[in-house]
Design an enzyme around this catalytic site. Structure first.
Site, short mmCIF file in Angstrom:
data_model
loop_
_atom_site.label_atom_id
_atom_site.label_comp_id
_atom_site.label_asym_id
_atom_site.label_seq_id
_atom_site.Cartn_x
_atom_site.Cartn_y
_atom_site.Cartn_z
N TYR A 166 0.84 -1.22 0.00
CA TYR A 166 0.00 0.00 0.00
C TYR A 166 0.87 1.26 0.00
CZ TYR A 166 -3.07 3.74 1.56
OH TYR A 166 -3.75 4.94 1.67
N ARG A 197 1.36 6.71 -6.86
CA ARG A 197 0.26 7.64 -7.12
C ARG A 197 0.71 9.09 -6.92
NH1 ARG A 197 -5.13 6.96 -3.55
NH2 ARG A 197 -3.58 6.98 -1.88
N TYR A 209 -1.34 13.28 6.62
CA TYR A 209 -0.97 12.21 7.55
C TYR A 209 0.53 12.33 7.87
CZ TYR A 209 -5.23 9.27 7.06
OH TYR A 209 -6.49 8.74 7.09
N ARG A 264 -11.93 13.20 1.52
CA ARG A 264 -12.86 12.30 2.21
C ARG A 264 -14.19 12.15 1.47
NH1 ARG A 264 -9.74 9.44 5.80
NH2 ARG A 264 -8.27 10.88 6.71
N GLU A 278 -14.15 -1.36 6.39
CA GLU A 278 -14.22 -0.03 5.79
C GLU A 278 -15.52 0.01 4.96
OE1 GLU A 278 -10.47 1.60 4.45
OE2 GLU A 278 -11.39 2.25 2.56
C1 3EB Z 1 -7.94 6.05 5.83
O1 3EB Z 1 -8.88 6.71 6.27
C2 3EB Z 1 -8.28 4.67 5.36
O2 3EB Z 1 -5.31 5.60 -0.24
O3 3EB Z 1 -6.91 6.18 -1.61
C3 3EB Z 1 -9.38 5.35 2.64
C4 3EB Z 1 -9.74 5.89 1.40
C5 3EB Z 1 -8.07 4.94 2.83
C6 3EB Z 1 -8.80 6.02 0.37
C7 3EB Z 1 -6.50 5.81 -0.50
C8 3EB Z 1 -7.13 5.08 1.80
C9 3EB Z 1 -7.50 5.63 0.58
O4 3EB Z 1 -6.78 6.47 5.78
C10 3EB Z 1 -7.62 4.31 4.11
#
Ligand code: 3EB
Length: 329
Positions: free
Chosen positions: A140, A147, A201, A214, A321
């Site tokens: 990941y 990306r 992050y 989001r 999820e």
């Molecule tokens: C998170 O909240 C969970 O890497 O495109 C959620 C939605 C998550 C998209 C992405 C990762 C992605 O971090 C992981």
């Protein structure tokens, strides 16, 4: 004149082929099938196995004629208002996930630049063996680096960060799958006040932050939809709870918080969970499917259609999820 609606999403019985006969169908998703086996530009096989008893396909319908074709390794289908595009890269042709993910996103970007619908609203990513590898070598994390390298290749463009989902498909699946929905005009990105924006992050989650928003509000001819990113039990930037039931509750708290933020930004009473919508529910351990289903039945109105899929989540401590699309009316 026929009233143009945006998008109608539903789960249906029957085979993908049956639904593809309808010329108003923009896309049909079938589950538990390698994306390398697509036999029509509008057919998107997803490798994640379905956990519910009655097999369904996810059907996206639009008004007006749908045209479809292919462009490099990408297949596309478009109506007057929107384009669905998908690609599956055979990982055996690449030297690791970073390279494959960078190439996938270069293709997606090149395609979008020449498309009449050049604004991505949401991107789904299904990544084989997403948790394989330690530390920054985790699949990941490599996917995120590829990306990010592709998105930032052209500094004159603002980073396109629509809503997204990234879920792990079976380790023996050979294809990295990326698909998206795009329109002519940009959407409005919405962030969740309970969560740190993903692109902020901290370093502990990998060398390049995940680039996604989001949620994205999409507006097409007065018809509005809210596209919800993959939403897990992340508060701030940390994983909360070590059991699936509590993680489901936390994920739905996040979805509700995000929807409230979307309503606030729009000064509107929509979207709410219960407006016509659909959810994909991803469960890491198939033996926990019944439990997840029971908890969700207490939290989400029956009108919201849903499908349960087995998928790994992008952090090893995340057990479940959800993602979804909700109409705003
Ligand atoms: C998170 O909240 C969970 O890497 O495109 C959620 C939605 C998550 C998209 C992405 C990762 C992605 O971090 C992981």
């Amino acid at each position: 004149m026929m009233l143009e609606h945006g998008l109608r999403v539903s789960y249906e019985a029957g085979s993908a082929d049956t639904w593809l006969r309808d010329s108003n169908v923009l896309a049909v998703f079938s589950f538990g099938q390698s994306p390398l086996l697509a036999n029509d530009a509008r057919h998107v096989p997803v490798a994640l196995p379905q956990l519910d008893d009655d097999p369904v396909v996810e059907v996206w319908r639009v008004d007006g004629t749908v045209r479809s074709g292919s462009w490099e390794q990408l297949s596309w289908a478009r109506s007057d208002n929107m384009t669905m595009g998908h690609l599956a890269l055979d990982l055996r042709d690449y030297d690791g996930m970073l390279q494959a993910s960078r190439h996938a996103y270069e293709i997606v970007q090149d395609f979008l630049r020449q498309s009449p619908h050049h604004c991505p609203m949401k991107i789904w990513n299904y990544v084989p063996g997403i948790n394989v590898g330690e530390g920054d070598d985790e699949c990941y994390r490599e996917f995120c680096v590829g990306r990010a390298e592709a998105w930032s290749a052209d500094p004159s463009e603002q980073p396109a960060m629509p809503a997204a989902t990234a879920i792990g498909s079976p380790e023996d699946e050979h294809a990295l799958q990326v698909y998206f929905l795009a329109t002519a005009l940009p959407g409005t990105n919405v962030e969740n006040p309970r969560q740190v924006n993903a692109w902020h992050y901290p370093r502990q989650y990998g060398p390049r932050s995940p680039l996604f928003s989001r949620g994205t509000l999409m507006q097409v001819n007065g018809d509005r939809h809210f596209l919800i990113s993959g939403t897990a039990s992340v508060v701030g930037h940390e994983t909360h709870h070590d059991n699936t039931a509590d993680q489901v509750h936390e994920s739905i708290r996040n979805v509700r918080s995000l929807l409230a933020e979307a309503r606030r930004l729009q000064g509107s009473e929509h979207p709410v969970l219960g407006d016509a919508g659909m959810l994909r529910v991803y469960v890491r351990d198939p033996s926990e499917y019944e439990q997840v289903k029971r908890v969700l039945e207490t939290l989400i109105p029956d009108e919201v259609q849903r499908v349960y899929l087995q998928g790994d989540i992008c952090r090893v401590d995340l057990l479940t999820e959800v993602d979804g699309i909700v109409a705003c009316s």
